[in-house]
Write a protein that holds these residues in place. Sequence first.
Motif, PDB file in Angstrom:
ATOM      1  N   LEU B 114       1.187  -1.144  -0.098  1.00  0.00           N
ATOM      2  CA  LEU B 114       0.083   0.073  -0.006  1.00  0.00           C
ATOM      3  C   LEU B 114       0.978   1.427   0.029  1.00  0.00           C
ATOM      4  O   LEU B 114       1.961   1.096   0.302  1.00  0.00           O
ATOM      5  N   ALA B 115       0.301   2.361  -0.174  1.00  0.00           N
ATOM      6  CA  ALA B 115       0.898   3.607  -0.754  1.00  0.00           C
ATOM      7  C   ALA B 115       0.439   4.768   0.457  1.00  0.00           C
ATOM      8  O   ALA B 115      -0.380   4.635   0.701  1.00  0.00           O
ATOM      9  N   CYS B 116       1.635   5.509   0.858  1.00  0.00           N
ATOM     10  CA  CYS B 116       1.237   6.816   1.598  1.00  0.00           C
ATOM     11  C   CYS B 116       0.300   7.700   0.879  1.00  0.00           C
ATOM     12  O   CYS B 116       0.534   8.071  -0.117  1.00  0.00           O
ATOM     13  N   PRO B 117      -0.899   7.798   1.664  1.00  0.00           N
ATOM     14  CA  PRO B 117      -1.871   8.633   0.931  1.00  0.00           C
ATOM     15  C   PRO B 117      -1.255  10.242   0.818  1.00  0.00           C
ATOM     16  O   PRO B 117      -2.028  10.973  -0.121  1.00  0.00           O
ATOM     17  N   ARG B 118      -0.355  10.571   1.262  1.00  0.00           N
ATOM     18  CA  ARG B 118       0.254  12.025   1.064  1.00  0.00           C
ATOM     19  C   ARG B 118       1.253  12.028   0.209  1.00  0.00           C
ATOM     20  O   ARG B 118       1.265  12.867  -0.835  1.00  0.00           O
TER      21      ARG B 118
END
Lengths: 252, 154
Positions: B114-118
């Motif tokens: 998963l990826a950092c939303p920022r």
Amino acid sequence: MDKNEALFKYALRLGDNGLILGHRLSEWCSKGPFLEEDLALSNMALDLIGRSQAMLNYAATVEGKGRTDDDLAFKRAERQFLNNLLHEQPNGDFAHTMIRQLFNSAFELFFFEELAKSKDETFAGVAAKTVKEVKYHLRHASEWIPRLGEGTEESHARTQKAIDNLWTYTGELFEMDEVDQVLIKEGIAVDMSALKSKWEKQVRSVIEGATLKLPAGGFMQTGSRKGLHSEHLGFLLAEMQYLPRAYPDAKW
Amino acid sequence: MGFLSEIPDPEIPVITIKELGILQGVVQNADGCIVSITPTYTGCPAMKAIEDDVKKMLHEKGIEKVSVKLLYSPAWTTDWISDEAKEKLRVYGIAPPAKITADKGALLGKPKILACPRCNSSNVEMISQFGSTACKALYKCLDCKEPFDYFKCI
């Protein structure tokens, strides 16, 4: 025993298991070893209490005497509770709580996977949902046990003591009585005899992988299917039921 | 009854209960209506708030007799959240659920990608499997150093 009475008692047993263990875990709220762990224990308590609400609601509907899920939770006495003895054991130290979680979550995963195939739609629906949640519970306990077992001499000794203390309550998880017999014939209840070896294998791999030992056999406590409990349940109920008993008209 | 789709989730107000898959159906008859909702987690404490929101909205629209039914089956899954709604979650700062529903992988502790939303970095680390609500886990980004919630895949 007719099918309806068996259904009522089966739903009650599942509801009581969720309620009593949920209450025990909620006792950790604000007392967890650190914030994230406090959240984890409270989250799992919520899962258990939510499931209990669904089951007690179903029990009340099946019974058809106008009682509600709250009546069943707060207005029954100790001898009328059908939860397993394991679930009511005190939190003790963190090792005791985690071993109780491991024993129960492994049991619940295999149990609810089977119950999800039940011919009873309510049991099957709640079970399918519960399986998803219990995977997280089992993983949580399974990640703690190696840390405790291989941590320090103190944590190892305490965890081994927790295993030795709680082992005697695990035999009862797989007990069946007339309730189970009636419902197994209908394709509703789970045949517990098929679960025990899977459970023991899962639990053994976690415990032995953490340099700890599982006791071999030994005396197993029993009684909860008949409403006979350890001395701890009465104290738990006294606290849990205090408010609705002292103020019967209190509303949310 | 389309307006019911507008009700925001009480915990994550950027998406609606419809987008989240909580609102399951509405049946209207001569003297009122029955709204079916399903909990994300069995113990989700927001269900009472959602029930109240549904009743309040229908009462405002002049429908007096409203009953809200709680469904447990089929079990709610993050697969029901649409791609648009997932994007809204990300913009809000919550990493949306990874594509595939949790399988036995959850047991084995396989890491999710998963990826950092920022900052969109996938150099992230789990802080806690259990977050501020039952449906979220707590992560931190090792690049931009920001902590963030991850919407757990179930």
